[in-house]
Design an enzyme around this catalytic site. Structure first.
Site, PDB file in Angstrom:
ATOM      1  N   GLY A  46      10.089   0.118  -1.185  1.00  0.00           N
ATOM      2  CA  GLY A  46       8.686   0.296  -0.842  1.00  0.00           C
ATOM      3  C   GLY A  46       8.267   1.715  -1.174  1.00  0.00           C
ATOM      4  N   GLN A  51       3.257   9.346  -1.355  1.00  0.00           N
ATOM      5  CA  GLN A  51       4.592   9.738  -1.821  1.00  0.00           C
ATOM      6  C   GLN A  51       4.617  10.090  -3.311  1.00  0.00           C
ATOM      7  OE1 GLN A  51       6.573   6.195   0.125  1.00  0.00           O
ATOM      8  NE2 GLN A  51       8.077   7.774   0.595  1.00  0.00           N
ATOM      9  N   CYS A  90      13.901   6.681   3.870  1.00  0.00           N
ATOM     10  CA  CYS A  90      12.587   6.931   3.281  1.00  0.00           C
ATOM     11  C   CYS A  90      12.769   7.786   2.033  1.00  0.00           C
ATOM     12  CB  CYS A  90      11.698   7.654   4.292  1.00  0.00           C
ATOM     13  SG  CYS A  90      10.050   8.040   3.664  1.00  0.00           S
ATOM     14  N   LEU A  91      12.078   7.422   0.964  1.00  0.00           N
ATOM     15  CA  LEU A  91      12.193   8.183  -0.285  1.00  0.00           C
ATOM     16  C   LEU A  91      11.824   9.653  -0.100  1.00  0.00           C
ATOM     17  CD1 LEU A  91      10.611   5.671  -2.842  1.00  0.00           C
ATOM     18  CD2 LEU A  91      13.026   6.086  -2.413  1.00  0.00           C
ATOM     19  N   HIS A 132       6.371   0.275   7.727  1.00  0.00           N
ATOM     20  CA  HIS A 132       6.761   1.643   7.353  1.00  0.00           C
ATOM     21  C   HIS A 132       5.753   2.199   6.331  1.00  0.00           C
ATOM     22  CE1 HIS A 132      10.011   4.710   6.195  1.00  0.00           C
ATOM     23  NE2 HIS A 132       9.146   4.808   5.187  1.00  0.00           N
ATOM     24  N   GLU A 133       5.372   1.362   5.354  1.00  0.00           N
ATOM     25  CA  GLU A 133       4.420   1.825   4.318  1.00  0.00           C
ATOM     26  C   GLU A 133       3.020   2.028   4.900  1.00  0.00           C
ATOM     27  OE1 GLU A 133       5.789   3.000   1.912  1.00  0.00           O
ATOM     28  OE2 GLU A 133       7.657   1.882   1.977  1.00  0.00           O
ATOM     29  N   HIS A 136       2.822   5.262   6.486  1.00  0.00           N
ATOM     30  CA  HIS A 136       2.611   6.344   5.512  1.00  0.00           C
ATOM     31  C   HIS A 136       1.114   6.546   5.247  1.00  0.00           C
ATOM     32  CE1 HIS A 136       6.393   7.866   3.934  1.00  0.00           C
ATOM     33  NE2 HIS A 136       6.887   6.653   3.792  1.00  0.00           N
TER      34      HIS A 136
HETATM   35 CO    CO Z   1       8.858   6.131   3.617  1.00  0.00          CO
END
Ligand code: CO
Length: 164
Positions: A46, A51, A90-91, A132-133, A136
């Site tokens: 995701g 991001q 998380c990225l 989660h997204e 963000h």
């Molecule tokens: Co994340």
């Protein structure tokens, strides 16, 4: 195909609430395609627009394994049910993993890249990735929700791919 740089914590853009998308144009399609390429390159499941440095209400979830790619533009949570604790990454937080409690089930509405509204139901890890997204997009980062930090050595081999 363009792989953009993943914005890492700490960065002000990650904690800012994103703006709604109003133009469903080629620029939006390019953003979605670049986000997808960036997510795949980083082994994520995701990614949210902040991001890649874009403060817009756009996110993607793709669990792989033949599942459909979920493109969410201006998503809103309509309903949640149940709770489950699972490990997340998380990225934007390399090397940080932790247990986070989230609803087991979610129903959302969102727009496609052409502006069409749709509704979607998801459970378990798919629901987790979607929430989660969406966090963000509201400037909420998963580290604020971690109830127990997990050492990378404790992870199952598969879980290492579960960056969102
Ligand atoms: Co994340």
């Amino acid at each position: 195909m363009t792989i953009r740089t993943v914005v890492k914590n700490p960065n002000e853009i990650l904690t800012r609430k994103t703006k709604k998308v109003t133009k469903f144009d080629q620029k939006l399609s390019t953003l979605l395609e670049d986000m997808y390429d960036t997510m795949i390159d980083a082994d994520g499941i995701g990614i949210a627009a902040p991001q890649v440095g874009v403060s817009l209400r756009v996110a993607i979830v793709d669990l792989g394994e033949g599942e459909e790619i979920i493109e969410m533009i201006n998503p809103e949570v309509l309903e949640t049910e149940g709770l489950e604790v699972e490990v997340e990454g998380c990225l934007s937080f390399p090397e940080l993993y932790g247990e986070v409690e989230r609803p087991f089930y979610v129903r959302i509405k969102a727009q496609e890249r052409d502006g069409t509204w749709y509704e979607l139901e998801a459970e378990d890890y798919e629901a987790r990735a979607i929430l989660h997204e969406i966090d963000h997009l509201d400037g909420i980062l998963f580290d604020s929700k971690i109830i127990r930090v997990v050492d990378p050595s404790e992870l199952e081999p598969l879980e290492e791919d579960e960056f969102v």
